[in-house]
Scaffold this motif. Structure first.
Motif, PDB file in Angstrom:
ATOM      1  N   ASN A 115       0.809  -1.216   0.000  1.00 58.86           N
ATOM      2  CA  ASN A 115       0.000   0.000   0.000  1.00 58.86           C
ATOM      3  C   ASN A 115       0.845   1.270   0.000  1.00 58.86           C
ATOM      4  OD1 ASN A 115       0.788   0.476   2.633  1.00 58.86           O
ATOM      5  ND2 ASN A 115      -1.291   0.500   3.485  1.00 58.86           N
ATOM      6  N   ILE A 118       0.391   3.812  -4.770  1.00 61.64           N
ATOM      7  CA  ILE A 118      -0.987   3.778  -5.250  1.00 61.64           C
ATOM      8  C   ILE A 118      -1.010   4.216  -6.704  1.00 61.64           C
ATOM      9  CG2 ILE A 118      -3.298   4.773  -4.928  1.00 61.64           C
ATOM     10  CD1 ILE A 118      -2.389   5.345  -1.992  1.00 61.64           C
ATOM     11  N   ASP A 171      -4.581  -4.439   4.469  1.00 67.71           N
ATOM     12  CA  ASP A 171      -4.204  -3.077   4.055  1.00 67.71           C
ATOM     13  C   ASP A 171      -4.847  -2.714   2.719  1.00 67.71           C
ATOM     14  OD1 ASP A 171      -2.689  -2.744   6.306  1.00 67.71           O
ATOM     15  OD2 ASP A 171      -0.747  -3.067   5.314  1.00 67.71           O
ATOM     16  N   ARG A 174      -8.678  -2.307   3.311  1.00 62.67           N
ATOM     17  CA  ARG A 174      -8.975  -1.048   4.003  1.00 62.67           C
ATOM     18  C   ARG A 174      -8.984   0.112   3.004  1.00 62.67           C
ATOM     19  NH1 ARG A 174      -4.844  -0.951   6.977  1.00 62.67           N
ATOM     20  NH2 ARG A 174      -5.747  -1.753   8.896  1.00 62.67           N
ATOM     21  N   TYR A 175      -7.980   0.121   2.115  1.00 66.44           N
ATOM     22  CA  TYR A 175      -7.889   1.211   1.140  1.00 66.44           C
ATOM     23  C   TYR A 175      -9.086   1.180   0.184  1.00 66.44           C
ATOM     24  CZ  TYR A 175      -6.246   4.424  -2.352  1.00 66.44           C
ATOM     25  OH  TYR A 175      -6.170   5.484  -3.218  1.00 66.44           O
TER      26      TYR A 175
HETATM   27  C1  LIG Z   1      -0.976   1.122   4.725  1.00 67.97           C
HETATM   28  O1  LIG Z   1      -1.220   0.245   5.813  1.00 67.97           O
HETATM   29  C2  LIG Z   1      -0.878   0.769   7.078  1.00 67.97           C
HETATM   30  C3  LIG Z   1      -1.212  -0.253   8.136  1.00 67.97           C
HETATM   31  O2  LIG Z   1      -0.604  -1.468   7.873  1.00 67.97           O
HETATM   32  C4  LIG Z   1      -1.619   2.034   7.366  1.00 67.97           C
HETATM   33  O3  LIG Z   1      -1.165   2.579   8.584  1.00 67.97           O
HETATM   34  C5  LIG Z   1      -1.457   3.028   6.245  1.00 67.97           C
HETATM   35  O4  LIG Z   1      -2.288   4.129   6.454  1.00 67.97           O
HETATM   36  C6  LIG Z   1      -1.818   2.369   4.917  1.00 67.97           C
HETATM   37  N1  LIG Z   1      -1.608   3.291   3.814  1.00 67.97           N
HETATM   38  C7  LIG Z   1      -2.540   3.492   2.873  1.00 67.97           C
HETATM   39  C8  LIG Z   1      -2.195   4.443   1.790  1.00 67.97           C
HETATM   40  O5  LIG Z   1      -3.617   2.908   2.860  1.00 67.97           O
END
Ligand SMILES: *[C@@H]1O[C@H](CO)[C@@H](O)[C@H](O)[C@H]1NC(C)=O
Ligand SMILES: *[C@@H]1O[C@H](CO)[C@@H](O)[C@H](O)[C@H]1NC(C)=O
Ligand SMILES: *[C@@H]1O[C@H](CO)[C@@H](O)[C@H](O)[C@H]1NC(C)=O
Ligand SMILES: *[C@@H]1O[C@H](CO)[C@@H](O)[C@H](O)[C@H]1NC(C)=O
Length: 503
Positions: A115, A118, A171, A174-175
């Protein structure tokens, strides 16, 4: 005495009558029953290396091993949905459907899987894509992971056999969840059983590993941990989101080949090793007991030290359990299972652990790729089996469909397939009180069908893959599905065809 005898006989008669004549339905859909159609990124998008997309293990697998794809093809361009998504979404809408299922390509968003980098073009593509779905008032059903693992992660040793995968997929998830709040239903992981069995035991799907009785279980363990971890992250970090989330769990129906006790047990064992291995941890907790016993007893017989089936910690059991807001079911066919004599425990494989051999009834229709039988009441049986074993949950059928050879637009087989399968789903809903809330047909369009290349045609739209224009041609079933979406009614009472029975 005489009176009570007669009374008893009367009661028995009523009971057996009511068993023989269950409530019939008239083919009408329940009020909130939704129809949809599905696709996945690698199968339809193409543009494999355009606009910043990184390669996936599927790009690599098809490039390096064309011999493992039936027609030596790949999905570099496939049906080019990356450039034609507006047309495709309009065609989906013209079917009158409400659910549009698609998947996000991980390496189109994070080109090397991590991550830290991007790809803005990838993000913009899915923003536009979803906006277009919403424009037609359809619900975007977004699959987070549909098999296209970023190649860089794989080359760094992180795949479905490395525990590091869990944090990376969380990760990524979540994005995606944060960036695309418009998604109406989330599918966390597509078909973990097929992914693990064909990718890590049989080797016909990427990454193409022919396992020796360990890799598939590690993959099952890590896909389940990922399903749990994605779900817990989602509920914790996005409490204001309304969209439900569940994995799409593939489960075919397995019947015993004979009524012998051995074959009955074989069928049950196979259901537990295929469906139960994923349903049990998610809806009850931990592996199915029979799976644990069988693998452990074979390990002991072979005097192997290391356990072959990873053990869940109590915390893992708790966070995997309940990591689905509904049951997503992918269903296609029925098979017959026959017991095999227990094989040499020193020959370790998933297949030897299950200890069954499969066949189809000679009278069943088997589709052109030789893999799937058409057995309409199998879907009703599998729905009942799921309800009986895992409880009364909402079930959304996230995939259901049939292939043909692409030679004709008159795909009567698909019309008959959907008629008979959906009639059986309605029987499950009305007569067996299984809470099925919708059906997503697989697939919207003919596309790259993994190791079957372009030889399996699942779509409502035919595309001649060698046609540079990639013209989408509606098959007869497209009109059928549009009519079905409008009338919300099927004629189920009189069979209008000759399926080779018995069903
Ligand atoms: C990538 O993952 C980490 C947690 O593992 C998080 O803190 C961070 O915000 C993430 N970055 C993005 C761009 O999603
Ligand atoms: C079926 O599930 C839906 C969604 O959870 C729920 O709203 C509905 O009440 C359920 N229907 C029945 C009959 O349980
Ligand atoms: C597909 O298109 C090619 C040329 O683009 C043509 O030669 C071929 O006959 C077509 N096949 C079918 C089944 O229509
Ligand atoms: C492809 O499209 C072009 C331009 O619209 C057209 O002239 C041509 O006939 C089409 N070819 C086929 C095989 O449909």
């Amino acid at each position: 005495m005489a009176f009570s005898m007669r009374f008893t006989i009367l009661v028995l008669t009523i009971c057996s009558l009511s068993e023989q004549t269950p409530k019939k339905h008239n083919g009408h859909f329940p009020k909130h029953f939704l129809l949809g159609a599905g696709t996945s990124a690698y199968q339809v998008e193409g543009a494999w290396n355009l606009d910043g997309k990184g390669p996936s293990i599927w790009d690599e697998f098809a490039h390096k091993h064309p011999e493992r794809i039936i027609d030596h093809s790949n999905a570099d361009v496939t049906i080019d949905t990356y450039h034609r998504y507006k047309e495709d979404i309009a065609l989906a809408s013209s079917l009158g459907i409400k659910l549009f299922r698609f998947s996000f390509s991980w390496p189109r968003i994070f080109p090397n899987g991590y991550n830290t980098t991007i790809n803005p073009h990838g993000v913009k593509f899915y923003k536009n894509f979803i906006r277009e779905i919403l424009k037609y008032d359809m619900i975007p059903v977004g699959t987070i992971y549909h098999w296209d693992l970023p190649l860089q992660l794989y080359n760094d040793g992180i795949d479905w056999n490395h525990p590091g995968i869990v944090n990376h997929i969380v990760d990524y998830a979540r994005y995606v969840i944060k960036t695309f709040p418009e998604v109406g239903i989330w599918v966390s992981i597509n078909e973990p059983h097929t992914l693990c069995h064909l990718g890590y035991s049989i080797g016909v799907l990427a990454p193409g590993i022919k396992g020796d009785g360990k890799q598939e279980y590690m993959c099952a363990y890590l896909t389940l941990k990922s399903i749990g971890a994605i779900y817990r992250m989602y509920k914790k970090e996005f409490p204001h989101y309304k969209a439900k989330m569940a994995p799409a769990l593939d489960c075919q129906w397995i019947e015993p080949k004979s009524n012998s006790k051995e074959d009955e047990e074989a069928a049950n064992r196979q259901r537990e090793f295929k469906c139960g291995m994923y349903y049990h941890p998610i809806f009850i907790g931990d592996w199915p007991p029979i799976v644990k016993e069988r693998i452990e007893s074979r390990r002991l017989k072979a005097h192997i030290k290391e356990p072959r089936l990873p053990k869940f910690t109590p915390e893992e059991i708790e966070y995997i359990k309940g990591s689905a807001d509904f049951i997503g079911l992918n269903h296609y066919y029925t098979a017959l299972a026959e017991d095999l004599k227990e094989s040499d425990p020193n020959v370790m494989s998933y297949g030897n652990d299950v200890g069954t051999v499969n066949s189809f009834k000679p009278s069943w229709i088997v589709e052109n790729n030789g893999l799937f039988s058409i057995v309409p009441d199998g879907v009703r049986k599998v729905l009942n089996w799921i309800k009986k074993n895992y409880g009364d949950h909402e079930i959304l059928i996230t995939e259901l469909g049939v292939t043909e050879d692409g030679s004709s637009l008159n795909d009567n087989i698909r019309i008959d397939f959907f008629t008979d399968y959906i009639c059986n789903i309605l029987s499950a809903v009305y007569e067996d009180e299984v809470n099925v809330t919708g059906v997503i047909a697989w697939s919207l369009m003919d596309s790259f069908e993994w190791s079957n290349g372009y030889k399996s045609h699942f779509g409502f739209y035919n595309i001649n893959i060698t046609d540079p224009n990639k013209t989408r041609k509606p098959k007869k079933s497209a009109k059928f599905f549009r009519d079905l979406s409008q009338t919300r009614k099927l004629t189920c009472d009189k069979p209008n065809r000759d399926w080779p029975g018995p069903f």
